[in-house]
Write an enzyme that holds these catalytic residues in place. Structure first.
Site, PDB file in Angstrom:
ATOM      1  N   ALA A   3       7.727   1.958  -4.535  1.00 58.26           N
ATOM      2  CA  ALA A   3       7.562   1.288  -3.235  1.00 58.26           C
ATOM      3  C   ALA A   3       6.590   1.992  -2.295  1.00 58.26           C
ATOM      4  O   ALA A   3       6.372   1.521  -1.177  1.00 58.26           O
ATOM      5  CB  ALA A   3       8.899   1.085  -2.532  1.00 58.26           C
ATOM      6  N   ALA A   4       5.966   3.084  -2.715  1.00 61.40           N
ATOM      7  CA  ALA A   4       4.993   3.742  -1.844  1.00 61.40           C
ATOM      8  C   ALA A   4       3.812   2.805  -1.551  1.00 61.40           C
ATOM      9  O   ALA A   4       3.314   2.746  -0.423  1.00 61.40           O
ATOM     10  CB  ALA A   4       4.501   5.037  -2.480  1.00 61.40           C
ATOM     11  N   GLY A   5       3.375   2.072  -2.568  1.00 63.19           N
ATOM     12  CA  GLY A   5       2.305   1.107  -2.360  1.00 63.19           C
ATOM     13  C   GLY A   5       2.713  -0.013  -1.421  1.00 63.19           C
ATOM     14  O   GLY A   5       1.894  -0.518  -0.634  1.00 63.19           O
ATOM     15  N   ASP A   6       3.987  -0.416  -1.475  1.00 55.45           N
ATOM     16  CA  ASP A   6       4.478  -1.458  -0.570  1.00 55.45           C
ATOM     17  C   ASP A   6       4.460  -0.960   0.873  1.00 55.45           C
ATOM     18  O   ASP A   6       4.107  -1.696   1.795  1.00 55.45           O
ATOM     19  CB  ASP A   6       5.894  -1.873  -0.965  1.00 55.45           C
ATOM     20  CG  ASP A   6       5.940  -2.505  -2.350  1.00 55.45           C
ATOM     21  OD1 ASP A   6       4.926  -3.095  -2.761  1.00 55.45           O
ATOM     22  OD2 ASP A   6       6.986  -2.401  -3.010  1.00 55.45           O
TER      23      ASP A   6
END
Length: 307
Positions: free
Chosen positions: A249-252
């Site tokens: 979820a870092a990209g989110d």
């Protein structure tokens, strides 16, 4: 700041272990967790935690997991009148090693049943937004319809092209910002990294995407930050170093923080830095949505750490 997110909603099952298993191997884990997830849901939650007024367009099943996901969105203050229900709720199994690397299997289920007529029911909401943020985990027809509505209304659009799959050529006219990660950029351009320095490879990949018609390309690079190429030139934007424990979820978080900053009217460079900072904070914590920072945590990161 009004942001509409069209995307997937998933019930996430996490297991952490010292390392990821090889094919056919069983590895003993040391903790687990069950969370609300999905790229669409994650991005909506992160936008809301950073102060935006968020509406979600998505789909969950007619089951207890769907109840759980809806309750979570509402608890975060996200509008859910355009979250529809049908079939079974999408599910995601995430394996994470102690270095923060992950291996993920997704069963989209209800997410793939989103209909064009359901997106049209949200037309007024999309048109009233500052930004429409979409991904590719719901079916192509739904994404295309939402992008067309946004374009007709003059709404800014951000496409996080994940998971990577073929898209219509019309997307290059309808999308203002493309935000692939390295793997997705390779898919859409055919440009393999082959050990090149990030800035060298990113420039080639971004030029390829722009030659297809993309106006602005942002390639997220994890611990290396991100690379921008578009109407305002090009730049390798530095990361915020953290002790990464789980990159899920870092990209989110990056995409959501970037969109919120754009909606606030911040300069592009600052929006990219805020995206990097949010992604770094998320990678420094366990889980998907539980790891996402609020406005105060992001401001503290921006003040205390230099990229």
């Amino acid at each position: 700041m009004k942001i509409t997110v069209l995307g997937d909603l998933l019930y996430d099952c996490f297991i952490w272990a010292p390392r990821l298993p090889r094919m056919g191997e069983t590895v003993t884990g040391d903790r687990n967790g069950f969370y609300a997830g999905g790229k669409g849901g994650n991005q909506a939650v992160q936008c809301a935690r950073l102060g935006a007024e968020v509406s979600m367009i998505g789909k969950v099943g007619v089951d207890s997991r769907g109840d759980f996901l809806l309750e979570n969105l509402r608890r975060e203050g996200i509008r859910t009148e355009y979250v529809f229900r049908e079939g079974e709720t999408g599910t995601c199994c995430v394996h994470v090693d102690h270095a923060g690397h992950n291996a993920i299997i997704v069963a989209p289920l209800a997410n793939e049943t989103m209909r064009v007529e359901e997106v049209r029911r949200a037309e007024a909401q999309i048109a009233a937004s500052d930004i429409l943020l979409v991904q590719l985990q719901v079916n192509e027809e739904a994404v295309s319809e939402a992008l067309k509505i946004a374009a007709q209304a003059g709404v800014r659009t951000v496409l996080n092209p994940a998971p990577a799959r073929a898209v219509p050529e019309s997307y290059f006219d309808l999308v203002e910002f493309w935000t692939p990660n390295e793997t997705e950029a390779e898919f859409f351009t055919g440009c393999a990294q082959n050990g090149q320095a990030p800035e060298v490879w990113c420039r080639t990949a971004a030029e390829c995407l722009r030659s297809k018609g993309a106006r602005n390309v942002i390639i997220t690079l994890g611990e290396h930050g991100c690379f921008y190429s578009g109407a305002e030139g090009e730049a390798l934007v530095p990361p915020y170093p953290v002790n990464a424990v789980d990159s899920t979820a870092a990209g989110d978080s990056f995409n959501a923080a970037f969109c919120v900053a754009l909606a606030e009217g911040r300069p592009l460079t600052e929006a990219l830095l805020r995206g990097n900072a949010a992604g770094a904070l998320t990678a420094s914590r366990h889980g998907s949505q539980p790891s996402m920072p609020d406005w105060q945590a992001l401001e503290t990161m921006m003040r205390r750490k230099e990229p």
